[in-house]
Write an enzyme that holds these catalytic residues in place. Structure first.
Site, PDB file in Angstrom:
ATOM      1  N   ASP A  17       6.561  -3.351   2.778  1.00 63.34           N
ATOM      2  CA  ASP A  17       5.402  -2.957   1.978  1.00 63.34           C
ATOM      3  C   ASP A  17       5.626  -3.186   0.490  1.00 63.34           C
ATOM      4  O   ASP A  17       5.387  -2.294  -0.341  1.00 63.34           O
ATOM      5  CB  ASP A  17       5.058  -1.481   2.224  1.00 63.34           C
ATOM      6  CG  ASP A  17       4.948  -1.148   3.704  1.00 63.34           C
ATOM      7  OD1 ASP A  17       4.449  -1.988   4.460  1.00 63.34           O
ATOM      8  OD2 ASP A  17       5.370  -0.043   4.094  1.00 63.34           O
ATOM      9  N   GLU A  58      -5.574  -1.915   6.253  1.00 58.25           N
ATOM     10  CA  GLU A  58      -4.753  -1.048   5.409  1.00 58.25           C
ATOM     11  C   GLU A  58      -4.282  -1.815   4.194  1.00 58.25           C
ATOM     12  O   GLU A  58      -4.629  -2.987   3.998  1.00 58.25           O
ATOM     13  CB  GLU A  58      -3.559  -0.507   6.210  1.00 58.25           C
ATOM     14  CG  GLU A  58      -2.679  -1.586   6.786  1.00 58.25           C
ATOM     15  CD  GLU A  58      -1.635  -1.067   7.774  1.00 58.25           C
ATOM     16  OE1 GLU A  58      -1.688   0.122   8.126  1.00 58.25           O
ATOM     17  OE2 GLU A  58      -0.790  -1.861   8.193  1.00 58.25           O
TER      18      GLU A  58
END
Length: 505
Positions: A14, A173
């Site tokens: 991420d 997301e």
């Protein structure tokens, strides 16, 4: 020139990035590990130095209730008006918040919480001074949700509204909002952070939409491709000083067939080009390779070498992590000069507790970790050693343990609900060299009485059983020193004189 992906190997998922002048700063997720949010610096996008972590105090980070793969989810880092901001989600307590600093190498502020549900928050600072906070919805997900906030207090100045549902992939997301030219671009990840992962893009003339989808979505994906890199997604964009654009994103490198990965999700880099009508293309028409040829980077990539930590400093190096907290009663750098000393906690590696655990990420398929341990246990159950650890249900360890029949050297495997001490022998020496030799498909565990002696093989375990595909979750393997009293706190010090991490590939 060419550079090699991943640019940050091992469990560093991420990624989010910002540039300030000639300096790039990058953060990644950390989940149940403490300190939280690893922070990196680079001058060239290719070579990254870990500065430390953003969340280093208990006031910033409470992981006591964190399950494995709970805790800190995807962060975003941005720079605005002289301050650096990092926003993230603690899914195990507290929700969405941000911290700030004027010096990323120093301390960051206490958290400012935002009353907005969801995960993977993004901070966007518009030219008129408005601050937009964008999240993706909780586990079942519907898309990107947004509000305007007061930057000083975190209080919402508008209702939370759904601004884009994505292109139809599951689990939309990781929203990131950018102002580029006359357009506001909204980038998201879809498909789940698995083999169907992808990056999609939309744009609007307003920061709150409506957004139109890019006609050639996804702009990055490796789904259904015969590649050494898979699950590419969760990207962030940055503009270099020369005007070129780049993307950092996560990916995995499976180790076998059927595919499995145990190093975790890693940080990759790719150039970004723009179509005539203003849409981005990441990498080679939406794909990347381990060896990337580019024209606009002049960096010489430095190969990561082997590292020995002699524990001579008064603080631990930035690559060390703990599980769920900073219990300083479990460890000391001053109890014995030149050693990291662990005192066995009541918690074991099989529990969701805060064990005496100091570990570093396994970052290479082929590597060797060794420790010099001095440990003279007296009470039954006292144990100290080294572990290859994925989570509380999937780990291997070689250790010295005091049993009812005496002190022993043991090798143990825990695979789900099954565990077994697979090898043991009496041990009378006060010290030992313990070794984990990692290969792409398996680990070999061994020992020696002295550093100059050849290692004696003592156990073996498959990497497959420490992979996400077997163990679940979002993390990767740690190689860690640990100590435990197996249900009772131990007062027997385990002195680790040094820890070697040697790259052998």
């Amino acid at each position: 020139m060419h550079y090699t992906n991943p640019v940050i190997s091992g469990f560093h998922p991420d990624p989010s990035i910002c540039r300030v002048g000639e300096d790039y700063y990058l953060v990644t997720s950390s989940f149940e590990y403490y300190p939280g949010v690893p922070l990196f610096h680079s001058k060239d996008l290719v070579n990254w130095e870990q500065l430390g972590h953003v969340l280093t105090r208990t006031e910033q980070l409470d992981l006591r209730n964190a399950r494995s793969s709970g805790g800190i989810y995807a962060p975003t880092i941005r720079y605005y008006d002289g301050l650096y901001y990092m926003t993230t989600t603690n899914v195990s307590g507290g929700g969405n918040f941000y911290v700030y600093t004027d010096d990323p190498r120093g301390e960051w502020s206490d958290p400012i919480y935002v009353d907005q549900h969801g995960i993977d928050p993004d901070l966007f600072f518009d030219e008129d001074g408005s601050v937009y906070y964008t999240t993706s919805n909780d586990a079942f997900g519907q898309g990107a949700y947004q509000s305007r906030i007061d930057l000083k207090t975190g209080k919402r100045l508008s209702d939370v509204t759904l601004i884009w549902r994505g292109t139809g992939g599951q689990y939309p997301e990781a929203p990131h909002l950018y102002r580029i030219g006359e357009w506001y671009y909204l980038m998201m990840a879809e498909g789940g952070t698995e083999y169907g992962h992808m990056v999609t893009m939309a744009r609007s003339k307003r920061p709150d939409g409506p957004f139109e989808s890019c006609p050639h979505n996804p702009i990055l994906t490796h789904r259904s491709l015969l590649k050494s890199i898979h699950a590419t997604g969760h990207a962030d964009l940055v503009e270099a000083a020369d005007g070129s654009w780049w993307a950092v994103f996560l990916g995995i490198r499976p180790a076998g067939y059927p595919n499995y990965h145990h190093l975790g999700r890693e940080t990759f880099l790719a150039p970004v080009t723009w179509t005539e009508d203003g849409w981005p293309i990441i990498g080679n028409n939406g794909t990347v390779d381990e060896q990337m040829e580019v024209d606009n980077l002049c960096a010489q990539q430095v190969k990561v070498g082997s590292v020995r930590d002699d524990f001579d400093a008064t603080y631990l190096a930035s690559y060390w992590s703990f599980l769920r907290g900073n219990d300083q009663a479990n460890r000391s750098l001053t109890e014995k000069s030149g050693c990291l000393t662990l005192f066995g906690s009541a918690s074991t590696l099989n529990e969701l507790g805060v064990p005496a655990f100091v570990g570093r990420r396994q970052q290479h398929f082929e590597c060797r970790a060794r420790v010099h341990l001095t440990f003279v246990p007296e009470r039954t159950g006292d144990e100290a050693g080294i572990t290859a650890y994925m989570n509380e249900q999937f780990h291997y360890e070689i250790a010295i343990m005091q049993t009812q029949s005496g002190r022993k050297l043991i090798f143990r495997r825990r695979i789900g609900s099954m565990w077994k001490v697979e090898n043991e022998m009496p041990w009378s020496d006060d010290s030992v060299i313990l070794t984990v030799q990692a290969h792409k498909t398996h680990y070999e565990f061994g020992f020696a009485s002295r550093e100059e002696e050849s290692e004696v093989p003592f156990g073996r375990g498959e990497t497959r059983f420490l992979s996400t595909e077997a163990a679940g979750g979002f993390t990767g393997v740690f190689i860690a020193m640990y100590a435990t009293g197996n249900g009772t706190r131990s007062e027997t010090p385990a002195h680790f004189d040094w820890f070697d991490y040697e790259v052998t590939e």
